[in-house]
Design an enzyme around this catalytic site. Structure first.
Site, short mmCIF file in Angstrom:
data_model
loop_
_atom_site.label_atom_id
_atom_site.label_comp_id
_atom_site.label_asym_id
_atom_site.label_seq_id
_atom_site.Cartn_x
_atom_site.Cartn_y
_atom_site.Cartn_z
N GLU A 7 3.61 -11.08 0.25
CA GLU A 7 4.58 -11.58 1.21
C GLU A 7 5.18 -12.91 0.76
O GLU A 7 6.30 -13.25 1.15
CB GLU A 7 3.91 -11.74 2.58
N HIS A 36 -14.22 5.14 -11.71
CA HIS A 36 -14.36 6.59 -11.69
C HIS A 36 -13.19 7.26 -10.96
O HIS A 36 -13.24 8.44 -10.65
CB HIS A 36 -15.69 6.98 -11.05
N LYS A 42 11.37 -3.93 11.72
CA LYS A 42 11.23 -4.20 13.15
C LYS A 42 12.53 -3.92 13.89
O LYS A 42 12.54 -3.29 14.95
CB LYS A 42 10.80 -5.65 13.38
#
Length: 431
Positions: A286, A307, A421
């Site tokens: 951010e 793995h 938003k």
């Protein structure tokens, strides 16, 4: 006390000798932007001197509130998203355990909600609370962050239904703006106990404010030691020179970014650092990911992910930097016992501790990944406790601010976060 060290040993062939010398001036300018407050976003630099300037009256109030919560509740639900919960959760798991709620202890269970819109996740926490007495900590500067606000509405109703409105209000603790916003207005009207999110500290830099400290105090974590470690980092990293580990980390990662190393993987060898890596990803992602700039932050848990992602790390696209968070000493010591039958063919490990075996895996992986074309940095701490974590938090925060300034962006805004938003509100019909 031994403290954090930063090493570039396994990246030197990618960086060259005296690699910081050519950008010393850039680092000096970035350092000045932080301490003289001359850079972009300078009104969000309150975290820089926070460890040494922390309001002792508020710190005492946090401790008092934590004691009250410990007495009144078996469970606490912390509502917040992004920087409003990642730091607290990272510290809780690093200092206690990822399985904190399953362990026998004298402190309340702590669940984190308000960071998703999943009905299943909400219902699961309600089921785990069951008939237990519980309290809520709601963390939001504005009080209108959708995920947190929705969760608060739902959990607040549960509290009211269980205790009645008057007692429910005594079980709600709000960490919010000091004077404005929806949550502050609700707190004033209902009489919630409140703590302040400082105006000059953004969410991803707020772990050492009430945002992080209140939940941690409830878990019995020593706040004084946490802040003292951060104070020591503040003092040490203020020194503007090429021996400064934050200069070395920020400078090295930016120099490699200029060589098209566009992804940084934080690797760690203790599961208790899983949420710390999530906090680190938000901090760097951010802060740097804007204006088409930034190194993409990712993380792997080793040796587990050797793995699964080990093949890619070893031979995939060579745009990677690997930063290893290495803790020298585990909180527990376990030794492999001798087994005369040796049916599992592991007699060569008899008498060795798991820490020793883990360290050999760490060293082997460093060598393998370096040979595979991945520069490796090492952020090493001697052990995990409150002091060391406070130092580590501040080191990453300071390094991130330096690195973002080196890349030419404002470390403290996040304009891209608002885009989704606005589109979501439109779809939901918000006026």
């Amino acid at each position: 006390m031994k403290k954090l060290t930063f090493k570039t040993t396994y990246a030197d062939n990618f960086l060259g000798e005296n690699f910081l010398s050519p950008i010393k001036k850039e680092l000096e300018i970035a350092q000045e932007k932080i301490f003289a407050k001359t850079g972009a976003g300078s009104d969000f630099l309150g975290w820089v001197n926070l460890p040494s300037d922390y309001d002792q009256k508020e710190l005492q109030q946090i401790k008092v509130a934590a004691k009250k919560i410990q007495k009144q509740s078996q469970t606490v639900v912390v509502l917040g998203i992004g920087g409003s919960y990642l730091g607290a959760r990272a510290a809780l798991e690093a200092l206690r355990s990822p399985n904190y709620n399953q362990l026998e202890k004298k402190t309340p269970n702590i669940y984190f909600s308000g960071n998703t819109l999943s009905a299943d996740a909400f219902a699961e926490i309600v089921a785990m609370i069951g008939q237990q007495d519980f309290s809520i900590i709601v963390i939001s500067k504005s009080g209108t962050t959708t995920e947190t606000a929705v969760a608060f509405r739902l959990f607040r109703k549960l509290l009211i239904d269980k205790y009645g409105r008057q007692e429910a209000n005594q079980r709600i603790y709000a960490v919010t703006d000091k004077s404005k916003g929806v949550l502050k207005e609700m707190s004033n009207q209902e009489g919630y106990t409140t703590f302040v999110v400082p105006d000059d500290i953004g969410g991803r830099y707020s772990v050492l404010t009430a945002v992080g400290l209140l939940p941690l105090a409830i878990a019995g974590i020593n706040l004084d030691d946490l802040l003292t470690g951060a104070q020591e980092a503040q003092k040490n990293l203020k020194k503007g020179n090429l021996q400064n580990p934050a200069w070395q980390y920020a400078g090295a990662r930016q120099l490699l970014a200029r060589k098209d190393k566009t992804m940084e993987v934080l690797s760690y060898y203790q599961p208790r650092f899983r949420q710390l890596s999530e906090w680190w990803k938000q901090l760097f992602g951010e802060s740097e990911g804007k204006e088409q700039q930034g190194i993409f932050p990712a993380s792997v848990e080793l040796t587990t992910d050797l793995h699964s992602l080990g093949q890619y790390l070893q031979e995939g696209k060579r745009n990677l930097i690997e930063t290893v968070l290495w803790c020298k000493k585990s909180q527990q010591t376990i030794t492999i016992h001798e087994d005369k039958e040796n049916l599992d063919k592991l007699s060569f490990l008899s008498g060795k501790t798991l820490d020793f075996i883990n360290e050999q895996a760490f060293k082997a992986t460093l060598n393998a990944h370096q040979e595979g074309g991945v520069p490796n940095f090492i952020v090493e701490i001697p052990e995990m406790n409150e002091w060391q974590l406070g130092y580590l938090f501040y080191f990453f925060e300071f390094s991130c601010a330096l690195s973002a300034y080196l890349s030419g962006v404002n470390p403290f805004n996040q304009p891209g976060v608002e885009v989704y938003k606005q589109k979501m509100f439109k779809l939901l019909g918000k006026n």
